[in-house]
Design a protein around this motif. Structure first.
Motif, mmCIF file in Angstrom:
data_model
loop_
_atom_site.group_PDB
_atom_site.id
_atom_site.type_symbol
_atom_site.label_atom_id
_atom_site.label_comp_id
_atom_site.label_asym_id
_atom_site.label_seq_id
_atom_site.Cartn_x
_atom_site.Cartn_y
_atom_site.Cartn_z
ATOM 1 N N SER A 43 1.025 -1.230 0.265
ATOM 2 C CA SER A 43 0.124 -0.027 0.154
ATOM 3 C C SER A 43 0.927 1.322 0.075
ATOM 4 C CB SER A 43 -0.859 -0.098 1.225
ATOM 5 O OG SER A 43 -0.356 0.606 2.189
ATOM 6 N N LEU A 44 0.479 2.285 -0.389
ATOM 7 C CA LEU A 44 0.926 3.532 -0.646
ATOM 8 C C LEU A 44 1.574 4.073 0.838
ATOM 9 C CD1 LEU A 44 -0.603 5.092 -3.762
ATOM 10 C CD2 LEU A 44 1.628 3.858 -3.528
ATOM 11 N N HIS A 45 1.229 3.448 1.911
ATOM 12 C CA HIS A 45 1.632 4.019 3.176
ATOM 13 C C HIS A 45 3.110 3.534 3.240
ATOM 14 C CE1 HIS A 45 -2.198 4.811 5.101
ATOM 15 N NE2 HIS A 45 -2.923 3.813 4.446
ATOM 16 N N ASN A 46 3.572 2.456 2.362
ATOM 17 C CA ASN A 46 4.871 2.184 2.561
ATOM 18 C C ASN A 46 5.538 2.438 1.462
ATOM 19 O OD1 ASN A 46 2.812 -0.433 3.485
ATOM 20 N ND2 ASN A 46 4.591 0.169 4.916
ATOM 21 N N PRO A 47 6.787 2.614 1.731
ATOM 22 C CA PRO A 47 7.794 2.970 0.196
ATOM 23 C C PRO A 47 8.063 1.720 -0.379
ATOM 24 C CG PRO A 47 9.019 3.069 2.228
ATOM 25 C CD PRO A 47 7.787 2.802 2.534
ATOM 26 N N LEU A 48 8.480 1.925 -1.705
ATOM 27 C CA LEU A 48 8.862 1.122 -2.801
ATOM 28 C C LEU A 48 9.895 0.031 -2.156
ATOM 29 C CD1 LEU A 48 8.035 0.242 -5.636
ATOM 30 C CD2 LEU A 48 9.927 1.357 -6.351
ATOM 31 N N GLU A 49 9.897 -1.344 -2.386
ATOM 32 C CA GLU A 49 10.766 -2.137 -1.805
ATOM 33 C C GLU A 49 11.424 -3.010 -2.714
ATOM 34 O OE1 GLU A 49 9.511 -4.550 1.585
ATOM 35 O OE2 GLU A 49 8.980 -2.704 2.696
ATOM 36 N N PRO A 50 12.481 -3.605 -2.557
ATOM 37 C CA PRO A 50 12.822 -4.793 -3.245
ATOM 38 C C PRO A 50 11.858 -5.991 -3.546
ATOM 39 C CG PRO A 50 14.721 -4.071 -1.820
ATOM 40 C CD PRO A 50 13.384 -3.434 -1.610
ATOM 41 N N MET A 51 11.804 -6.416 -4.869
ATOM 42 C CA MET A 51 10.934 -7.398 -4.995
ATOM 43 C C MET A 51 11.601 -8.625 -5.743
ATOM 44 S SD MET A 51 7.963 -9.315 -5.379
ATOM 45 C CE MET A 51 6.771 -8.461 -4.493
ATOM 46 N N ILE A 52 11.443 -9.990 -5.597
ATOM 47 C CA ILE A 52 11.871 -11.320 -6.185
ATOM 48 C C ILE A 52 10.837 -12.074 -6.612
ATOM 49 C CG2 ILE A 52 13.282 -13.144 -6.199
ATOM 50 C CD1 ILE A 52 15.429 -11.707 -4.414
ATOM 51 N N LEU A 53 10.440 -12.093 -7.847
ATOM 52 C CA LEU A 53 9.379 -13.176 -8.484
ATOM 53 C C LEU A 53 10.063 -14.491 -8.658
ATOM 54 C CD1 LEU A 53 7.925 -10.844 -11.286
ATOM 55 C CD2 LEU A 53 7.129 -10.888 -8.897
ATOM 56 N N CYS A 54 9.163 -15.343 -7.956
ATOM 57 C CA CYS A 54 9.880 -16.800 -7.947
ATOM 58 C C CYS A 54 8.850 -17.521 -8.732
ATOM 59 C CB CYS A 54 9.845 -17.332 -6.642
ATOM 60 S SG CYS A 54 10.992 -16.591 -5.653
ATOM 61 N N PHE A 55 9.279 -18.438 -9.652
ATOM 62 C CA PHE A 55 8.468 -19.119 -10.615
ATOM 63 C C PHE A 55 7.936 -20.400 -10.160
ATOM 64 C CE2 PHE A 55 8.122 -21.626 -14.779
ATOM 65 C CZ PHE A 55 7.044 -20.890 -15.434
ATOM 66 N N ASN A 56 6.395 -20.504 -9.946
ATOM 67 C CA ASN A 56 5.983 -21.453 -9.500
ATOM 68 C C ASN A 56 4.567 -21.668 -10.297
ATOM 69 O OD1 ASN A 56 4.652 -23.385 -7.865
ATOM 70 N ND2 ASN A 56 4.344 -22.272 -6.010
ATOM 71 N N PRO A 57 4.335 -22.339 -11.292
ATOM 72 C CA PRO A 57 3.503 -22.072 -12.480
ATOM 73 C C PRO A 57 2.289 -23.085 -11.868
ATOM 74 C CG PRO A 57 5.033 -23.524 -13.527
ATOM 75 C CD PRO A 57 5.386 -23.167 -12.050
ATOM 76 N N THR A 58 2.037 -24.051 -10.928
ATOM 77 C CA THR A 58 1.162 -24.716 -10.340
ATOM 78 C C THR A 58 0.716 -24.520 -9.320
ATOM 79 O OG1 THR A 58 2.531 -26.407 -9.994
ATOM 80 C CG2 THR A 58 1.669 -26.649 -12.270
ATOM 81 N N GLY A 59 1.375 -24.012 -8.291
ATOM 82 C CA GLY A 59 0.678 -23.982 -7.154
ATOM 83 C C GLY A 59 -0.186 -23.129 -6.639
ATOM 84 N N SER A 60 -0.542 -22.138 -7.351
ATOM 85 C CA SER A 60 -1.339 -21.199 -6.888
ATOM 86 C C SER A 60 -2.865 -21.526 -6.639
ATOM 87 C CB SER A 60 -1.329 -19.874 -7.756
ATOM 88 O OG SER A 60 -2.086 -18.904 -7.771
ATOM 89 N N ASN A 61 -3.500 -20.845 -5.353
ATOM 90 C CA ASN A 61 -4.845 -21.188 -5.593
ATOM 91 C C ASN A 61 -5.452 -19.928 -5.742
ATOM 92 O OD1 ASN A 61 -4.209 -19.121 -3.561
ATOM 93 N ND2 ASN A 61 -4.999 -20.349 -1.861
#
Lengths: 230, 804
Positions: B610-628
């Protein structure tokens, strides 16, 4: 009843000083009917206000029934006023939001008279001034003459020893004026002391004595014998 | 006070209908605003007071130091029991773990499946610590046995209707639970909202085992019951030794540098104990202050209105007062009567105000998210507030006019002279100034708050927030088998731009301990991450700045490929050449890790918090099947029909499961619920304040004109134009308005800046906003007085002169 000695009243503003009453002396006996006359600004109304304890003098002495009252504080004056005096004004000064009955009842309320007694007294006095049938009306529904009769009823209801009238006919036509003056005369005949300020010589002739003021002093006194015809 | 005064009051009210209305409506608006705010504040400050042992209960929280600090409301599983063992002053503990979190979990009974939030795995000790009203079923040992569930009355009604639920089997996550009791619904002002409670023993032994051995696997809200009212500082001090005894040996054994700092918060204060991660929605004590202040302002404005109206009518009342005094009324009697009169008026206004509360309570509940009832007004504390308002306003607002009016000299006023009141004029000006001040303050405040809300809404988040919907996929093999087919169908639909089997970041994401390459060394660092599939970047509308997207056909991408945002490249010092830099997670000792690979791509920065917080580093990890979660971006245009089709399709794929979806932009807005509610409340109350002030100005100008009719007549006879007359009459008011504006500018500026501190991104100061506020104030004032000006313009000067 009224004994005024060397009474002065001075109004001061930032720039000017106006002397309304200037070392005035006056005596009014019980049962008298006194008219006060004079030009505009001669101090008539101021004198009436001082007599009526609505205003306090700057200097001098004022004995009412042998009590020196000029130095009374506001509360004492209010007390004395409601027990001894009734007022009749040129512009009637009825409270518009109260009915005829309620207006007349007002002095009795301040005297803390019981409700049943109030009702009796108000009804009686309204009959006496000939306005009993209008008790539930409001002031603005009445003619000037009727309003002034209500005002007189209000002044009388507590049976005051003194009635102070400030040009009681000033706003009335001659017919209504005459009725009011006759009412006052009757009252006087029954023993009420009356002090009246007036511009009208005709009205003054109803009284037993006329006092003329000029620049805050009594300059002339005449005794009237006759009641004028129309 | 005698009955006469009451009569006069009523008759005067009836005679001056407009002014009576203004007085009463003004006061009623003030009173209803105050009541609303009182109800809100009392509700906010009475959280969890229904628990009998409330004074002895405290919440356990901690700051985890684990390469960076996390101040979290959640604790590990082991702390509660260990504390009970170590501290004699602790009598009991209870832990809550959410089943399904904010999106809830599916509960079923026979064929009925309902997605329920506020389902908790909890200890059986909950009934020893907290007070709940058991209305059906067992009264002891409710949650001792594994697979037992306690439900609330509402939940029972939802699933069982008239049926007796006790002993019935419900299902959660494929395991059956037996209903042991029904408890009364939890009051809305409760820190832990509950729909159902499941025995914590239901969770498998492996779950307990794993967590009992790890002090840093958080997931539980822990409450402690003390023997006596706890000494917070003293206990927190003792917890330092506790940490040394239990946590440090564990960290050393596991070769990590990590520690915990424990805190306790008395139950009464938990609702305002904001600022911790992973917490349930919390109140904001600042808003309590702001709203109380608003209520106070409005009440002051309404009272000043009353005072001004009384004083403005003084010339009308002068005769009455003169007569009463002549007839022997004493001053204190008159003062008493005026106060009585005003009390009466305030009571009438309070009745009207109560009607307003009844009328607007629904709207108020909507805005604040509360469930207040009219009955609440008449509960003890609120009733006290109502009575205090009546007495305070009744007496305060009338005492000054009463002093002034009762001081009139009968000899003067009966001659028809309006009493000179230069002193009154001065004080009246101050009162009008104060009224203007509050009004302009609120107008400006409203503009500034709306500006910030608009700024956040229109801010470039780095992705497109519109036209996206997320659908929750239940963990049901029949459904998950069908999902890929459905996804393909949708990708071929021209009305759909993209579909991803990833969860969208709606203001909060998980954090993991990574090792990232720094100066040819690997360094541990906690970084925000999202598990995504190869369509995530496409569906969110991100841009690949460098490198490539994940590729399903490359088998190594799953464990050896990472995509970072630009900010991460900057923070990790990889600006020159981010591609190919080494990243690890699932860390093991000696620089070993379950996932060990390289950066394959860089995406543009996007605001996943949310815009209450400043931008942070982010890492996207690949997990093509596990999502609900399935996330769909629609093509622009109306997609209501498509939503209908989606639901129909859902019912063929997963008929047993509710169609659980959320719009992305709405989900993002949840982050600003509090601010939006505050903004709306501010809007409403500003409107009310302005309305009251305008009513007052209207009446006041009317009286001013009445008092100056002769002057107006003379000026007109001498040839004054309408605009000249307007200026003569309004000059004073407008000067006061400008003065009020000048005073409010720095106050608004300061308070707005303080408020903006809670946002990492705030709208730049715009001088124009203050100009707008002034413009609106002047315009409102002109509209208010224009009726009178029109009358003055039409008035016959002779009429005016005769008036005197």
């Amino acid at each position: 009843m009224i004994n005024i000695q060397n009474l002065s009243k001075v109004y001061r503003t930032e720039e000017i000083e106006t002397t309304a009453l200037n070392e005035l002396n006056l005596e009014v006996k019980e049962g008298e009917f006194v008219s006060i006359m004079g030009e505009s600004g001669c101090g008539k109304s101021t004198l009436l206000n001082v007599i009526g304890l609505l205003d306090s003098p700057s200097d001098g002495k004022y004995f009412f029934n042998d009590t020196e009252v000029s130095s009374f504080n506001e509360q004492k004056r209010a007390n004395y006023r409601k027990q001894n005096m009734g007022f009749v004004f040129q512009n009637f000064n009825l409270i518009d939001e109260l009915s005829v009955f309620e207006n007349v009842e007002l002095p009795l309320i301040y005297l803390k008279v019981e409700k049943s007694e109030r009702k009796e007294k108000v009804t009686q006095i309204l009959e006496r001034v000939g306005i009993g049938h209008r008790a539930k009306h409001f002031p603005q529904q009445l003619s000037g003459g009727q309003q002034q009769r209500v005002a007189i009823a209000r002044a009388l209801v507590a049976k005051p020893k003194l009635i102070l009238a400030d040009e009681p006919t000033g706003n009335l036509d001659s017919k209504n004026g005459k009725e009011v003056m006759e009412l006052l005369t009757q009252l006087n005949e029954l023993g009420t002391t009356i002090v009246m300020v007036t511009h009208s010589q005709h009205d003054a002739n109803y009284s037993s004595r006329t006092i003329r003021l000029l620049d805050g002093k009594v300059v002339n006194e005449t005794t009237n014998k006759t009641v004028p015809a129309i | 006070m005698n009955s006469n005064f009451l009569k006069i009051t009523f008759r005067k009210l009836l005679r001056n209908k407009i002014y009576s209305l203004i007085s009463i409506v003004g006061l009623a608006l003030g009173i209803s605003s105050c009541l609303f705010i009182a109800m809100y504040v009392i509700d906010e400050t009475s959280y969890d007071l229904h628990h009998e042992k409330r004074d002895r209960i405290a919440r356990l929280t901690n700051i985890m130091s684990f390469s960076g600090e996390t101040n979290t409301a959640l604790t590990d599983l082991a702390s509660g029991p260990a504390i009970l063992e170590d501290f004699p002053e602790v009598e009991n503990y209870v832990r809550f773990m959410s089943a399904g979190g904010a999106s809830g979990s599916e509960l079923s009974y026979n064929d009925k499946v309902i997605n329920l939030t506020n389902v908790w795995f909890t200890d059986s000790t909950i009934f020893d610590v907290f007070t709940y009203d058991i209305i059906n079923g067992e009264t002891t040992n409710l949650l001792n046995a594994p697979k037992s569930i306690v439900i609330t009355k509402s939940t029972s009604d939802q699933f069982f209707g008239e049926e007796d639920p006790i002993g019935k089997q419900m299902k959660i996550n494929n395991s059956f639970l037996t209903v042991t009791a029904v408890i009364a619904d939890i009051p809305s002002n409760s820190e832990i909202p509950i729909n159902a409670l499941v025995s914590i023993n239901t969770l498998p032994a492996s779950f307990h085992q794993a967590r009992n051995q790890d002090w840093f696997r958080i997931g539980f809200y822990t409450f402690l019951l003390f023997n006596d009212v706890p000494d917070v500082a003293d206990f927190e001090e003792k917890m330092i030794a506790f940490e040394k005894k239990h946590v440090q040996p564990w960290s050393e054994a596991n070769q990590i540098e990590a520690g915990l700092t424990y805190f306790i918060t008395p139950l009464k204060e938990v609702h305002f104990d904001s600022g911790r991660e992973y917490d349930l929605p919390k109140g904001n004590i600042n808003y309590i202050y702001i709203f109380s202040l608003l209520a106070f302002f409005i009440l002051i404005i309404a009272s000043i209105n009353y005072i001004n109206l009384s004083l403005a009518q003084s010339s009308k009342r002068a005769k009455e007062i003169g007569v009463r005094k002549t007839l022997g009324a004493e001053r204190k009697e008159l003062i008493g009567s005026f106060i009585g009169e005003s009390l009466l008026l305030t009571i009438i206004a309070a009745i009207v105000g109560l009607a307003m509360v009844e009328l607007w309570l629904g709207t108020f509940n909507n805005v604040t998210g509360k469930a207040l009832t009219t009955a609440a007004i008449f509960s003890g504390p609120n009733l006290m507030v109502l009575l205090s308002i009546i007495v305070l306003v009744g007496i305060l607002a009338s005492s000054y006019p009463a002093m002034v009016l009762s001081s009139f000299n009968p000899a003067v006023v009966l001659k028809g002279a309006i009493p000179k009141s230069s002193g009154v004029g001065g004080i009246r000006k101050v009162l009008i100034l104060v009224q203007f001040l509050f009004s302009i303050f609120m107008i400006t405040g409203t503009i500034l708050i709306n500006e910030q809300m608009q700024f956040m809404r229109s801010m470039n988040l780095g992705f497109d927030r519109e036209n996206m919907v997320s659908i929750r996929i239940p963990s049901d093999t029949t459904v998950s088998k069908q999902t890929p087919i459905w996804v393909e169908e949708l990708r071929n639909d021209s009305r759909v731009e993209s579909v991803s089997l990833s969860r969208l970041p709606t203001g909060r994401v998980g954090q993991l301990m990574f090792r990232v390459e720094k100066d040819s060394m690997l360094k541990e660092q906690t970084v925000s991450f999202i598990f995504v599939d190869d369509y995530f970047i496409d569906v969110l509308g991100l841009e690949i700045v460098e490198g490539r997207n994940f590729d399903k056909s490359r088998s190594t991408d799953r464990q050896q490929a990472f995509i970072i945002n630009e900010h991460a490249a900057k923070v990790f010092g990889w600006e020159d050449k981010p591609l190919g830099k080494r990243v690890q997670w699932g860390l093991m000792p000696n620089n070993q890790a379950a996932n060990d690979g390289q950066v394959i791509g860089v995406v543009n920065d996007f605001h996943f918090l949310s815009l209450h917080n400043p931008l942070e580093p982010m890492i996207l990890c690949f997990n093509p099947t596990g999502s609900n979660t399935m996330s769909i971006r629609f093509a622009k245009g109306d997609y209501t029909a498509l939503m209908g089709e989606l639901e129909e399709r859902w019912n063929t794929i997963a008929p047993k499961h509710p169609f659980n979806f959320s719009f992305f932009d709405a989900a993002l807005d949840v982050n600003y619920t509090q601010e939006r509610a505050m903004g709306q409340i501010f809007n409403y109350f500003a409107l009310i304040a302005i309305l009251i002030a305008s009513l007052g100005l209207f009446a006041l100008v009317s009286f001013t004109i009445q008092g100056r009719m002769k002057e107006i007549g003379v000026r007109k006879v001498l040839g004054a134009s309408l605009s000249q007359l307007t200026w003569v009459l309004m000059k004073d008011f407008f000067l006061l308005l400008f003065l009020a504006f000048i005073i409010t500018v720095p106050i608004n500026y300061y308070l707005n800046n303080r408020w903006l501190e809670s946002f990492a991104y705030d709208a730049p100061t715009n001088v124009l906003n203050y100009g707008t506020a002034l413009f609106i104030s002047v315009l409102l004032a002109i509209i208010t007085v224009s009726y009178h000006i029109f009358r003055v313009g039409k008035a016959d000067p002779v009429e005016a002169l005769r008036y005197e």
